[in-house]
Scaffold this active site. Structure first.
Site, PDB file in Angstrom:
ATOM      1  CG  ASP A   1      -1.990  -1.030   1.185  1.00  0.00           C
ATOM      2  OD1 ASP A   1      -2.221  -1.596   0.106  1.00  0.00           O
ATOM      3  OD2 ASP A   1      -2.599  -1.294   2.241  1.00  0.00           O
ATOM      4  CG  MET A   2       0.884   5.923  -1.548  1.00  0.00           C
ATOM      5  SD  MET A   2      -0.135   6.955  -2.617  1.00  0.00           S
ATOM      6  CE  MET A   2       1.025   8.243  -3.044  1.00  0.00           C
TER       7      MET A   2
END
Length: 214
Positions: free
Chosen positions: A43-44
């Site tokens: 995930d970012m």
């Protein structure tokens, strides 16, 4: 022979080749490595170990859930999760619906701290609000999973009453993050690391030149 690199992914980068508005991990690579592709994604707002390769066999084999390639994550979560909560995550929890249940995993408690003690790690947009309850508990722990559903670790912790706000991948199969790498730095796998990864993928390490075998 495959090329495989480990990247210490920092927060704020998308695990993708390109994006119109957000920075991607490919921007962290030198030009001569832009032919590599990601083995899985983070995930970012997740940091830690991300593997990149030019060999599609590794990608396909390492990511199949039935191969049970374990990925270990460290997390911090708002809330006081008990040993029973960790056992629940090990046996399987719902990931948003009754039809979507996590597979058996390993989970263990590291310890407890407070929101105030994690001030530098808090989401910037929520910092002031969270610090109004600086004494509220934070649980620190580990999850080792053999699948890679979207937001899986966050959803597993949420299912037992926690809310993850820091998440870091420490290992992927036999490969552990080299903590000497600063966020955004990468290096090629060593010959023993590469041989171990090939074995994990059931690719014959004898395909490597003799000087590069373990």
């Amino acid at each position: 022979m495959p090329r495989v690199y480990m990247l210490n992914k920092p927060k704020g980068y998308l695990s993708a080749r390109s994006d119109r508005t957000r920075p991607t991990v490919m921007e962290l690579l030198p030009d001569d490595l832009h032919d590599l592709h990601l083995i899985g994604r983070l995930d970012m707002d997740t940091e830690g170990l991300l593997l990149l390769t030019d060999d599609g066999r590794l990608d396909l084999r390492l990511l199949r859930p039935e191969r049970k390639v374990e990925k270990v994550y460290h997390f911090r979560a708002f809330g006081h999760l008990t040993e029973d909560d960790f056992r629940r995550m090990e046996t399987g929890v719902m990931l948003g619906s009754r039809e979507n249940v996590s597979r058996p995993a390993r989970a263990w408690l590291e310890g407890y701290t407070t929101i105030g003690a994690c001030e530098d790690l808090l989401p910037p947009k929520e910092h002031n609000h969270l610090m109004k309850n600086a004494d509220r508990p934070v649980t620190c722990g580990y999850l080792a999973i053999c699948e890679g559903r979207k937001h899986q670790v966050k959803l597993m912790v949420k299912a037992v009453g926690g809310h993850v706000f820091t998440l870091k991948r420490l290992s992927f199969g036999p490969i552990r993050l080299d903590e000497r790498l600063r966020p955004g730095e990468l290096r090629p796998l060593t010959p023993p690391e590469l041989a171990a990864l090939l074995r994990e993928a059931s690719l014959d390490p004898l395909e490597l030149p003799p000087a590069e075998r373990e």
